[in-house]
Design an enzyme around this catalytic site. Structure first.
Site, PDB file in Angstrom:
ATOM      1  N   ASP A 117     -35.054 -60.008  19.195  1.00  7.91           N
ATOM      2  CA  ASP A 117     -35.420 -58.611  18.964  1.00  7.91           C
ATOM      3  C   ASP A 117     -36.558 -58.552  17.951  1.00  7.91           C
ATOM      4  O   ASP A 117     -37.571 -57.872  18.160  1.00  7.91           O
ATOM      5  CB  ASP A 117     -34.199 -57.840  18.445  1.00  7.91           C
ATOM      6  CG  ASP A 117     -34.529 -56.387  18.157  1.00  7.91           C
ATOM      7  OD1 ASP A 117     -35.156 -55.753  19.020  1.00  7.91           O
ATOM      8  OD2 ASP A 117     -34.177 -55.896  17.069  1.00  7.91           O
ATOM      9  N   TYR A 150     -25.329 -58.892  18.019  1.00 11.16           N
ATOM     10  CA  TYR A 150     -25.218 -57.549  18.580  1.00 11.16           C
ATOM     11  C   TYR A 150     -23.814 -57.231  19.085  1.00 11.16           C
ATOM     12  O   TYR A 150     -23.460 -56.062  19.192  1.00 11.16           O
ATOM     13  CB  TYR A 150     -26.203 -57.384  19.738  1.00 11.16           C
ATOM     14  CG  TYR A 150     -27.586 -56.959  19.310  1.00 11.16           C
ATOM     15  CD1 TYR A 150     -28.328 -57.736  18.435  1.00 11.16           C
ATOM     16  CD2 TYR A 150     -28.145 -55.783  19.795  1.00 11.16           C
ATOM     17  CE1 TYR A 150     -29.597 -57.346  18.063  1.00 11.16           C
ATOM     18  CE2 TYR A 150     -29.415 -55.388  19.428  1.00 11.16           C
ATOM     19  CZ  TYR A 150     -30.134 -56.165  18.552  1.00 11.16           C
ATOM     20  OH  TYR A 150     -31.389 -55.780  18.178  1.00 11.16           O
ATOM     21  N   ASP A 178     -37.877 -68.633  10.726  1.00 10.30           N
ATOM     22  CA  ASP A 178     -38.870 -68.185   9.732  1.00 10.30           C
ATOM     23  C   ASP A 178     -40.235 -68.819  10.012  1.00 10.30           C
ATOM     24  O   ASP A 178     -41.277 -68.167   9.928  1.00 10.30           O
ATOM     25  CB  ASP A 178     -38.388 -68.438   8.297  1.00 10.30           C
ATOM     26  CG  ASP A 178     -37.822 -69.828   8.069  1.00 10.30           C
ATOM     27  OD1 ASP A 178     -37.686 -70.594   9.049  1.00 10.30           O
ATOM     28  OD2 ASP A 178     -37.506 -70.165   6.907  1.00 10.30           O
ATOM     29  N   ASP A 220     -40.963 -57.784  18.653  1.00  9.11           N
ATOM     30  CA  ASP A 220     -41.790 -56.730  18.056  1.00  9.11           C
ATOM     31  C   ASP A 220     -42.988 -57.352  17.332  1.00  9.11           C
ATOM     32  O   ASP A 220     -44.096 -56.808  17.351  1.00  9.11           O
ATOM     33  CB  ASP A 220     -40.981 -55.891  17.058  1.00  9.11           C
ATOM     34  CG  ASP A 220     -40.357 -54.657  17.709  1.00  9.11           C
ATOM     35  OD1 ASP A 220     -40.006 -54.744  18.896  1.00  9.11           O
ATOM     36  OD2 ASP A 220     -40.219 -53.625  17.029  1.00  9.11           O
ATOM     37  N   LYS A 259     -31.926 -71.111  13.463  1.00  9.69           N
ATOM     38  CA  LYS A 259     -31.864 -71.262  12.000  1.00  9.69           C
ATOM     39  C   LYS A 259     -30.837 -72.358  11.727  1.00  9.69           C
ATOM     40  O   LYS A 259     -29.832 -72.158  11.029  1.00  9.69           O
ATOM     41  CB  LYS A 259     -31.493 -69.914  11.361  1.00  9.69           C
ATOM     42  CG  LYS A 259     -31.588 -69.889   9.851  1.00  9.69           C
ATOM     43  CD  LYS A 259     -33.017 -69.964   9.312  1.00  9.69           C
ATOM     44  CE  LYS A 259     -33.012 -70.039   7.797  1.00  9.69           C
ATOM     45  NZ  LYS A 259     -34.381 -70.264   7.225  1.00  9.69           N
TER      46      LYS A 259
END
Ligand code: IPM
Ligand code: MN
Length: 356
Positions: A247, A141, A223, A251, A191
Site C-alpha cells: 500500500d 489489514y 526501508d 503510493d 523487513k
C-alpha cells in the site's frame, strides 16, 4: 462477447473517473461488437449514507455474479470519526476478502511526455516500468487480534501481521509468473531484519523461486526499497510484498510520475470475478469539479479487458489510446503545471474517440 460488469463508483471523485472508464469500455464494445452490460451498485460512504452497510449484501451478491467488478474509490472526511469496521473503507476491504482477491497488480510506466510533472530528474525517471504485486487479503489489514482495548485504565490498540506459508507462496508465484512476461527480475520486499512474518516471507519466496530458475530474485528491506524507488526506479521490474508495505510503496511509486491519478490496479483471486480500481483515493478536495485525472480508472478498465474478459487486443487499444491522448498534449489539472487543463469528461471523450 457478452459480459456483465458490476460498477461500484463509490465516493469523492470515484463516480467522475469511473464514468470515463465505463465510457471507454462502451466505446470498445461498440467498435468490436461486444455486448457489455453495466450494473451500478452502492459501496462505501454512499452506502452508509443510504442506511446500508459499507458493503451491502446485494452489492456483494451482484459482484459474485458479475464477470468483473469496476470500482472508483471509497472514503471521505465526513466518515473519519467512525471506527474501522464501520468506515467506507471496510466495504472495499470486505469485498477483497469475500472475493478472495489476494493478488493486487499495480503497474507503473513513466510516460516520457509527462517527465516534467515528475519530482525526479528526467534521467533518473527514464525507463521506469515496474509492477508492484501487493498481497491483498492477509497481513496487517486482516490479522487477528486487532482492535482497541483498555489496559491498566489506559487506552491501547493492537493490529497483527500474520502470514502462512501458503499465502506467501501463492503471491510469490503470481510475481514470478508476471516477471516471466517482463524483464525476469523479482524484488521481494520485506523487513526480515526485524519481523518474524518477514523471515517466513523471505524463506518461502526463496523456495518458490526454485520453480522459476529463469527469473532472478533479489531481496530488499522495505526501508531500502522506499529509498531505491526514488533513487533508481528504473532498476525495478516486479516488486512483491506484504499488504501494508505494498500500500505504502505503491503510493510512493505513483508519486514518481507526479500524480497518483495515473496508476491502475487489478485484484485477482484464484477463481471468480476480479476487481479493477485506480490506486488513487477519493480526493475529496477536488471531487465534483470535473477536474480529476481519469487515467488510472481508464487503465484499470484496460486491465479488466485483459484479465477478466481475455481481450488483450482491446486492452492494448485502450492503453495506446491513453498514451496518444497524453502525447497529443492533453493534461488534466494534476499535471498541467498551471497550464491549460483538460477536464475529466473531455479526457475520457478523447480516449473513447480513439478506441472507437
Ligand atoms: C488502496 C487504498 C485502500 C488500501 C484503502 C482505501 C482501504 O489505499 O487500495 O491502496 O489501503 O488498500
Ligand atoms: Mn493505498
Amino acid at each position: 462477447m457478452q459480459a456483465t460488469i458490476a460498477v461500484l463508483s463509490g465516493d469523492g471523485i470515484g463516480p467522475e473517473v469511473t464514468a470515463q472508464a465505463v465510457k471507454v469500455l462502451a466505446a470498445v464494445a461498440r467498435a468490436r461488437g461486444h455486448a457489455f452490460s453495466f450494473q451500478e451498485l452502492p459501496i462505501g460512504g454512499g452506502a452508509i449514507d443510504a442506511g446500508l452497510p459499507a458493503l451491502p449484501a446485494a452489492t456483494l451478491e451482484a459482484c459474485r455474479r458479475a464477470d468483473a467488478v469496476l470500482l472508483g474509490a471509497v472514503g471521505g472526511t465526513q466518515w473519519d470519526g467512525l471506527p474501522p469496521p464501520r468506515r467506507p473503507e471496510a466495504g472495499l476491504l470486505g469485498l477483497r476478502r469475500e472475493l478472495r482477491l489476494f493478488a493486487n497488480l499495480r503497474p507503473l510506466r513513466a510516460y516520457p511526455e509527462l517527465a516534467g510533472a515528475s519530482p525526479l530528474r528526467p534521467d533518473v525517471l527514464a525507463g521506469t516500468d515496474l509492477l508492484i504485486v501487493r498481497e491483498l487479503t492477509g497481513g496487517l489489514y486482516f490479522g487477528e487480534p486487532r482492535g482497541r482495548h483498555v489496559r491498566d485504565g489506559r487506552r491501547a490498540a493492537v493490529d497483527t501481521l500474520p502470514y502462512t506459508e501458503d499465502e506467501v507462496a501463492r503471491i510469490a508465484r503470481v510475481a514470478f509468473r508476471a516477471a516471466r512476461e517482463r524483464r525476469r527480475l523479482v524484488t521481494s520486499v520485506d523487513k526480515a531484519n526485524v519481523l518474524h512474518s518477514s523471515q517466513l516471507w523471505r524463506e518461502v519466496v526463496v523456495e518458490v523461486a526454485r520453480e522459476f530458475p529463469d527469473v532472478r530474485l533479489e531481496h530488499m528491506l522495505v526501508d531500502t526499497a522506499a529509498m531505491q524507488l526514488v533513487r533508481q526506479p528504473a532498476a525495478f521490474d516486479v516488486v512483491v510484498t506484504e499488504n501494508m508495505f505494498g500500500d505504502i510503496l505503491s503510493d510512493e511509486a505513483a508519486g514518481l510520475v507526479g500524480s497518483l491519478g495515473f496508476l491502475p490496479s487489478a485484484s485477482l483471486g484464484e477463481s471468480g470475478p476480479s476487481l479493477y480500481e485506480p490506486v488513487h483515493g477519493t480526493a475529496p478536495d477536488i471531487a465534483g469539479h470535473g477536474i480529476a485525472n481519469p487515467v488510472g480508472a481508464i487503465l484499470s478498465a484496460a486491465m479488466l479487458l485483459r484479465f477478466a474478459l481475455g481481450l488483450p487486443e482491446e486492452a492494448g487499444a485502450v492503453e495506446r489510446a491513453v498514451a496518444e491522448v497524453i502525447a497529443s498534449g492533453a493534461r488534466t489539472a494534476d499535471v498541467a503545471g498551471g497550464g491549460a487543463a483538460v477536464g475529466t469528461g473531455e479526457f475520457g471523450d478523447r480516449v473513447a474517440a480513439r478506441v472507437g
